[in-house]
Design an enzyme around this catalytic site. Structure first.
Site, PDB file in Angstrom:
ATOM      1  N   GLU A 285       7.442  -6.547   1.239  1.00  0.00           N
ATOM      2  CA  GLU A 285       6.610  -6.699   0.198  1.00  0.00           C
ATOM      3  C   GLU A 285       6.436  -5.642  -1.082  1.00  0.00           C
ATOM      4  O   GLU A 285       5.343  -5.050  -1.250  1.00  0.00           O
ATOM      5  CB  GLU A 285       5.226  -7.236   0.165  1.00  0.00           C
ATOM      6  N   GLY A 287       5.742  -3.078  -3.926  1.00  0.00           N
ATOM      7  CA  GLY A 287       5.247  -3.108  -5.396  1.00  0.00           C
ATOM      8  C   GLY A 287       5.759  -1.809  -5.970  1.00  0.00           C
ATOM      9  O   GLY A 287       6.639  -1.759  -6.716  1.00  0.00           O
ATOM     10  N   TYR A 328      -8.680   7.245  -6.849  1.00  0.00           N
ATOM     11  CA  TYR A 328      -8.125   7.342  -5.723  1.00  0.00           C
ATOM     12  C   TYR A 328      -7.595   9.099  -5.950  1.00  0.00           C
ATOM     13  O   TYR A 328      -6.974   9.376  -5.041  1.00  0.00           O
ATOM     14  CB  TYR A 328      -6.663   6.824  -5.358  1.00  0.00           C
ATOM     15  N   CYS A 355     -16.625   7.880 -21.565  1.00  0.00           N
ATOM     16  CA  CYS A 355     -17.652   8.655 -21.404  1.00  0.00           C
ATOM     17  C   CYS A 355     -18.130   8.747 -19.596  1.00  0.00           C
ATOM     18  O   CYS A 355     -19.006   8.054 -19.247  1.00  0.00           O
ATOM     19  CB  CYS A 355     -19.057   8.124 -22.035  1.00  0.00           C
TER      20      CYS A 355
HETATM   21  N1  LLP Z   1       1.476  -6.681   0.041  1.00  0.00           N
HETATM   22  C1  LLP Z   1       0.048  -6.732   0.066  1.00  0.00           C
HETATM   23  C2  LLP Z   1      -0.401  -7.773   1.078  1.00  0.00           C
HETATM   24  C3  LLP Z   1      -0.720  -5.635  -0.445  1.00  0.00           C
HETATM   25  O1  LLP Z   1      -1.916  -5.510  -0.485  1.00  0.00           O
HETATM   26  C4  LLP Z   1       0.113  -4.670  -1.281  1.00  0.00           C
HETATM   27  C5  LLP Z   1      -0.848  -3.672  -1.942  1.00  0.00           C
HETATM   28  C6  LLP Z   1       1.334  -4.612  -1.357  1.00  0.00           C
HETATM   29  C7  LLP Z   1       2.112  -5.688  -0.621  1.00  0.00           C
HETATM   30  C8  LLP Z   1       2.185  -3.828  -2.187  1.00  0.00           C
HETATM   31  O2  LLP Z   1       1.893  -2.355  -1.853  1.00  0.00           O
HETATM   32  P1  LLP Z   1       2.921  -1.313  -2.416  1.00  0.00           P
HETATM   33  O3  LLP Z   1       4.296  -1.464  -2.119  1.00  0.00           O
HETATM   34  O4  LLP Z   1       3.041  -1.264  -3.833  1.00  0.00           O
HETATM   35  O5  LLP Z   1       2.392  -0.065  -1.864  1.00  0.00           O
HETATM   36  N2  LLP Z   1      -3.927   0.368  -6.640  1.00  0.00           N
HETATM   37  C9  LLP Z   1      -3.683   1.141  -5.640  1.00  0.00           C
HETATM   38  C10 LLP Z   1      -2.563   0.362  -4.824  1.00  0.00           C
HETATM   39  C11 LLP Z   1      -3.211  -0.717  -4.019  1.00  0.00           C
HETATM   40  C12 LLP Z   1      -2.440  -1.566  -3.037  1.00  0.00           C
HETATM   41  C13 LLP Z   1      -2.918  -2.734  -2.891  1.00  0.00           C
HETATM   42  N3  LLP Z   1      -2.071  -3.663  -2.096  1.00  0.00           N
HETATM   43  C14 LLP Z   1      -2.813   2.471  -6.239  1.00  0.00           C
HETATM   44  O6  LLP Z   1      -2.952   2.352  -7.528  1.00  0.00           O
HETATM   45  O7  LLP Z   1      -2.314   3.182  -5.650  1.00  0.00           O
END
Ligand code: LLP
Length: 425
Positions: A285, A287, A328, A355
């Protein structure tokens, strides 16, 4: 690939001069720009790394939900990992087949579960259940609908938080995290799923965290998941169709990342083979890894500001447009759109108009005479999707580049629309 520069020093994204996007697209700054061809290449490279192993790359829609991105990935054959009813709807309307969609999330509502079970002919590939309490609830929804509800169990593999080497806000597979079913409860969860005729167990899954820059914790956790999958099989379950090891593959934000998504795949393949489960479909999965490097924010420089020993560069993008640095302590490189060879550079602390003191993108080297525009790099993931209208600001427009030209445009929400909406009630 991200951005590159021409010999004359002008910044390119997807073969297009970003300064041309500013002048041609008549779009207000700040705006997001994405290279769809590079995202597509990223996805195809990852798919290729699986070789002969049956697999599904379920793109984590939360990283970037834009229609042009989703349609491109759907065309490349990707599935989707969604975490809400609306993410499920946007993925399906963009062309992702229901049988390639998994639905994760610790607090799914009954109506979202119903949407997932009711999608297409047989529902989505699976709802990934995250607690013992969710099992009877999902069963009741499936029963009411007269459907067999395909489910997976999201396991929390109890990884050592320290070993994840990522920010605590985005670590999810340790004992104190709200996510998943604990290892101690797996036996009870399996029995509970079995006791409901309306449910069919098709998978087990995990997601231990995001921006992982080392494969070892991921591979160790995957091994725990494969052990569980093997036990399920050995106990005579014939419906188990997949193991989903989640997303989390890190990228290089300019400070290095020694591993690629293909390294994670190579590491887990060994575990898969050790347990003799190479015939089970393997779902990932990702992203960020597919989209982050291929998106930027283009922002206009408002003015420099000097006060005491501090030298700021005030830009028109703020923490509402990109919250990662504030939330973060993430660092995104910021570079001028045009760079002259003989420019002398000095350090500026680049800040936005919001702000809050946390509206601060850190210190960046910039030409002494500040540029008119800058690009904030690696903003293709968790950029627009986490943007807000805090301080009455616009939601930025998004521009999509393919084949060296702009092919799609999403307008964002203007600040004047924000004013109207606040006065509706
Ligand atoms: N699968 C599940 C169940 C997740 O909760 C997430 C991300 C992914 C896949 C994808 O993860 P990735 O491959 O993108 O690392 N807003 C944060 C990242 C939060 C990720 C939440 N879950 C940031 O900007 O670093």
């Amino acid at each position: 690939m991200g951005v590159s520069r021409t010999a004359a020093g002008d910044l390119l994204l997807g073969g297009m001069l970003l300064s041309d996007v500013v002048s041609q697209a008549s779009v207000d700054t700040p705006f997001y720009a994405y290279d769809l061809d590079a995202m597509d290449r990223e996805a195809r490279d990852l798919v290729a790394s699986f070789g002969e192993v049956p697999h599904l790359v379920a793109y984590a829609v939360k990283a970037n939900t834009a229609g042009p991105v989703l349609r491109r990935f759907a065309t490349a054959g990707l599935g989707a990992d969604v975490v809400s009813g609306s993410e499920l709807s946007v993925a399906m309307r963009a062309g992702v087949l229901p049988e390639k969609i998994v639905f994760s999330g610790v607090a799914k509502r009954d109506d979202e579960i119903a949407l997932a079970f009711g999608a297409g002919e047989r529902g989505i590939l699976a709802i990934q259940l995250e607690s013992l309490e969710e099992i009877p609830r999902a069963a009741a929804v499936a029963r009411r609908m007269g459907r067999k509800g395909r489910v997976a169990l999201r396991i929390n593999p109890s990884v050592d938080k320290e070993s994840l080497a990522t920010h605590s806000h985005i670590s999810t597979g340790h004992d104190e995290a709200k996510f998943g079913i604990s290892l101690d409860d797996v036996t009870d969860a399996l029995a509970a799923v079995k006791s409901h005729n309306a449910l069919e167990l098709v998978g087990v899954n995990m997601h231990i965290g995001s921006q992982l820059t080392d494969t070892s914790a991921y591979v160790d956790a995957a091994r725990k998941l494969y052990r569980i999958a093997k036990d399920i099989r050995d106990n005579g379950c014939t419906s188990l169709a997949y193991v989903d090891t989640g997303g989390g593959f890190g990228i290089d934000y300019g400070e290095g990342c020694a591993v690629t998504p293909a390294d994670f795949v190579r590491g887990v393949r060994k575990a898969q083979a050790e347990f003799g489960l190479s015939d089970l479909m393997w779902v990932v999965e990702p992203g960020r890894a597919l989209v982050a490097a291929h998106g930027v924010i283009v922002s206009r420089v408002i003015a420099p500001k000097r006060s005491g020993r501090c030298q700021w560069l005030l830009i028109d993008a703020g923490m509402n447009d990109l919250i990662r640095p504030a939330l973060y302590q993430a660092r995104h490189r910021i570079v001028p759109l045009a760079l002259k060879l003989n420019d002398t550079s000095v350090d500026f602390r680049v800040v936005g108009p919001v702000c809050e003191s946390s509206d601060d993108f850190g210190i960046h080297a910039m030409p002494e005479r500040p540029p008119t525009h800058v690009a904030i790099l690696d903003a293709g993931a968790y950029g627009f999707t986490m943007a807000s209208q805090y301080n009455g600001r616009a939601l930025p427009a998004e521009v999509f580049i393919e084949g060296g030209k702009v092919t799609h445009f999403l307008p964002g929400i203007s600040a004047s629309e924000w004013v109207e909406r606040r006065l509706l009630g």
